[in-house]
Design an enzyme around this catalytic site. Structure first.
Site, PDB file in Angstrom:
ATOM      1  N   TYR A 164     -12.568 -32.126  -2.001  1.00  0.00           N
ATOM      2  CA  TYR A 164     -13.303 -31.309  -2.975  1.00  0.00           C
ATOM      3  C   TYR A 164     -14.655 -30.856  -2.405  1.00  0.00           C
ATOM      4  O   TYR A 164     -15.185 -29.812  -2.769  1.00  0.00           O
ATOM      5  CB  TYR A 164     -13.450 -32.066  -4.310  1.00  0.00           C
ATOM      6  N   LYS A 171     -20.351 -28.434  -8.505  1.00  0.00           N
ATOM      7  CA  LYS A 171     -20.057 -28.855  -9.893  1.00  0.00           C
ATOM      8  C   LYS A 171     -21.120 -29.817 -10.405  1.00  0.00           C
ATOM      9  O   LYS A 171     -21.442 -29.806 -11.602  1.00  0.00           O
ATOM     10  CB  LYS A 171     -18.670 -29.511  -9.974  1.00  0.00           C
TER      11      LYS A 171
HETATM   12  P1  NAP Z   1      -8.128 -19.563 -11.487  1.00  0.00           P
HETATM   13  O1  NAP Z   1      -7.091 -19.223 -12.448  1.00  0.00           O
HETATM   14  O2  NAP Z   1      -7.899 -19.193 -10.059  1.00  0.00           O
HETATM   15  O3  NAP Z   1      -9.524 -19.005 -12.000  1.00  0.00           O
HETATM   16  C1  NAP Z   1     -10.645 -18.919 -11.169  1.00  0.00           C
HETATM   17  C2  NAP Z   1     -11.341 -17.647 -11.533  1.00  0.00           C
HETATM   18  O4  NAP Z   1     -12.582 -17.472 -10.829  1.00  0.00           O
HETATM   19  C3  NAP Z   1     -10.488 -16.431 -11.165  1.00  0.00           C
HETATM   20  O5  NAP Z   1     -10.386 -15.587 -12.298  1.00  0.00           O
HETATM   21  C4  NAP Z   1     -11.304 -15.772 -10.070  1.00  0.00           C
HETATM   22  O6  NAP Z   1     -11.088 -14.395  -9.987  1.00  0.00           O
HETATM   23  C5  NAP Z   1     -12.689 -16.097 -10.548  1.00  0.00           C
HETATM   24  N1  NAP Z   1     -13.705 -15.779  -9.552  1.00  0.00           N
HETATM   25  C6  NAP Z   1     -13.857 -16.265  -8.303  1.00  0.00           C
HETATM   26  N2  NAP Z   1     -14.897 -15.664  -7.696  1.00  0.00           N
HETATM   27  C7  NAP Z   1     -15.414 -14.789  -8.593  1.00  0.00           C
HETATM   28  C8  NAP Z   1     -16.494 -13.867  -8.568  1.00  0.00           C
HETATM   29  N3  NAP Z   1     -17.263 -13.698  -7.503  1.00  0.00           N
HETATM   30  N4  NAP Z   1     -16.732 -13.107  -9.679  1.00  0.00           N
HETATM   31  C9  NAP Z   1     -15.968 -13.231 -10.772  1.00  0.00           C
HETATM   32  N5  NAP Z   1     -14.926 -14.072 -10.853  1.00  0.00           N
HETATM   33  C10 NAP Z   1     -14.662 -14.842  -9.771  1.00  0.00           C
HETATM   34  O7  NAP Z   1      -8.385 -21.146 -11.458  1.00  0.00           O
HETATM   35  P2  NAP Z   1      -8.765 -22.230 -12.568  1.00  0.00           P
HETATM   36  O8  NAP Z   1      -8.284 -23.510 -12.020  1.00  0.00           O
HETATM   37  O9  NAP Z   1      -8.346 -21.785 -13.906  1.00  0.00           O
HETATM   38  O10 NAP Z   1     -10.360 -22.267 -12.467  1.00  0.00           O
HETATM   39  C11 NAP Z   1     -11.214 -22.051 -13.562  1.00  0.00           C
HETATM   40  C12 NAP Z   1     -12.339 -23.064 -13.566  1.00  0.00           C
HETATM   41  O11 NAP Z   1     -11.822 -24.351 -13.849  1.00  0.00           O
HETATM   42  C13 NAP Z   1     -13.099 -23.178 -12.248  1.00  0.00           C
HETATM   43  O12 NAP Z   1     -14.468 -23.362 -12.503  1.00  0.00           O
HETATM   44  C14 NAP Z   1     -12.506 -24.456 -11.661  1.00  0.00           C
HETATM   45  O13 NAP Z   1     -13.367 -25.084 -10.727  1.00  0.00           O
HETATM   46  C15 NAP Z   1     -12.355 -25.273 -12.929  1.00  0.00           C
HETATM   47  N6  NAP Z   1     -11.467 -26.426 -12.846  1.00  0.00           N
HETATM   48  C16 NAP Z   1     -10.203 -26.276 -12.364  1.00  0.00           C
HETATM   49  C17 NAP Z   1      -9.368 -27.399 -12.278  1.00  0.00           C
HETATM   50  C18 NAP Z   1      -7.977 -27.265 -11.731  1.00  0.00           C
HETATM   51  O14 NAP Z   1      -7.403 -28.287 -11.341  1.00  0.00           O
HETATM   52  N7  NAP Z   1      -7.377 -26.094 -11.706  1.00  0.00           N
HETATM   53  C19 NAP Z   1      -9.837 -28.639 -12.697  1.00  0.00           C
HETATM   54  C20 NAP Z   1     -11.137 -28.753 -13.198  1.00  0.00           C
HETATM   55  C21 NAP Z   1     -11.946 -27.638 -13.265  1.00  0.00           C
HETATM   56  P3  NAP Z   1     -10.055 -13.876  -8.841  1.00  0.00           P
HETATM   57  O15 NAP Z   1      -8.749 -14.524  -9.066  1.00  0.00           O
HETATM   58  O16 NAP Z   1     -10.073 -12.426  -9.045  1.00  0.00           O
HETATM   59  O17 NAP Z   1     -10.690 -14.299  -7.518  1.00  0.00           O
END
Ligand code: NAP
Length: 299
Positions: A164, A171
């Site tokens: 990570y 975070k």
């Molecule tokens: P996701 O579907 O890939 O979403 C991530 C989003 O961030 C995408 O819409 C991406 O857009 C956007 N993004 C990245 N760079 C950007 C920028 N410069 N401007 C605007 N948007 C941007 O993944 P997710 O897992 O749902 O992630 C959402 C949140 O949850 C994140 O903060 C992640 O760290 C957190 N989280 C995830 C998990 C997990 O296991 N999945 C666990 C805990 C927390 P593009 O696709 O267009 O790049």
């Protein structure tokens, strides 16, 4: 009890308008949150980061009944100015903000944190942490009657978890931002909270090395013996963003099937953990052999 994938209809968000950033696919945590909020009557503004995603995100946004769909790369001031102008023009105000965005160079979400480069450290921090503060300031200016803001974090902020790395550091800063923002904006009746989600298979997560292993590890060891769904993240978001959560601010709420409370893996899950470790070992050996073969061919 309903299952953990069913979106419950209701009126808890009726009359509330909110901005949701981070809907990339149907698997996105932001999409689960948006589905729950829309089903409870919220009117949504949804964004996409690059033009190539416009079609996909617009079609998801239409399904959610979103009235604003706009390009917004959080690193571009101009995009954010246009986004907030559009919201001001169309709605004249805002009730909630969902920030579900993170990014880091995937080559640095593997191996040792100590190798993090300056450029990727700054970029990761800007997109994954600073953007929330930026959006919070812009949103607060449109919340004269109070509101609620939410971001997404992960346990890697407080414990060392494999691969990570710099994202864990970002975070930790994001969670600290939540507390400072909550203190700053509380007098304006604006609440600021985070959800610490357990692992979910999404596009962003696929950038983390050995993510399948992490998912299975959680499933075997978490007190609920399973991983979470994005709808479960959505249900907690509903509590925090609706009037059900009016007494809660500055908080990180865990939606991780209880994984964060553990001090040790479950003893009863030990045989499955052993299988998982053996499988991971075999995969690593296969990867190493394939690498050796490639090196020989290139030599
Ligand atoms: P996701 O579907 O890939 O979403 C991530 C989003 O961030 C995408 O819409 C991406 O857009 C956007 N993004 C990245 N760079 C950007 C920028 N410069 N401007 C605007 N948007 C941007 O993944 P997710 O897992 O749902 O992630 C959402 C949140 O949850 C994140 O903060 C992640 O760290 C957190 N989280 C995830 C998990 C997990 O296991 N999945 C666990 C805990 C927390 P593009 O696709 O267009 O790049």
């Amino acid at each position: 009890m309903t299952d953990n994938k069913t979106v419950t209809k209701g009126t808890l968000m009726k009359g509330k308008r909110g901005l949701v950033l981070g809907v990339a696919t149907e698997r996105s945590i932001a999409y689960g949150i948006a589905q729950v909020l829309a089903a409870q009557g919220a009117e949504l503004a949804v964004t996409y980061q690059v033009d190539q995603l416009a079609k996909r995100v617009t079609s998801l946004a239409e399904g959610l009944g979103a009235s604003i769909v706009q390009l917004a790369d959080v690193q571009k001031e101009g995009h954010l100015d246009q986004l907030f102008n559009a919201i001001e023009k169309q709605w004249g105000g805002l009730d909630f903000l969902v920030h579900s965005i993170a990014f880091s160079d995937r080559t640095e979400l593997d191996g040792a944190y100590v190798k993090t480069t300056r450029a990727n450290f700054i970029n990761t921090m800007e997109i994954s942490c600073y953007s929330f503060t930026d959006l919070a300031r812009r949103s607060a200016a449109m919340m004269p009657n109070g509101g609620s803001m939410l971001t997404l974090t992960y346990l890697g902020s407080e414990r060392v978890l494999p691969h990570y790395n710099v994202m864990g550091v970002a975070k930790a800063a994001l969670e600290a931002s939540v507390r400072y923002l909550a203190a700053d904006l509380g007098p304006q009746k604006i609440r600021v909270n985070a959800i610490s989600a357990g692992p979910v298979k999404t596009l962003a997560a696929s950038g983390i090395s050995d993510f399948r292993f992490i998912l299975r590890w959680n499933e075997i060891n978490a007190p609920l013996r399973r991983n979470i769904t994005t709808v479960e993240a959505g249900n907690t978001a509903l509590f925090l963003l609706s009037d059900l959560g009016t007494g809660v601010t500055g908080e990180t709420v865990y939606v991780d099937a209880g994984y964060h409370i553990l001090g040790m893996m479950s003893v009863e899950g030990a045989p499955e953990v052993a299988d998982l470790l053996n499988h991971a070992k075999a995969e690593k050996i296969k990867e190493r052999l394939a690498g050796d073969r490639r090196e020989k061919q290139e030599a």
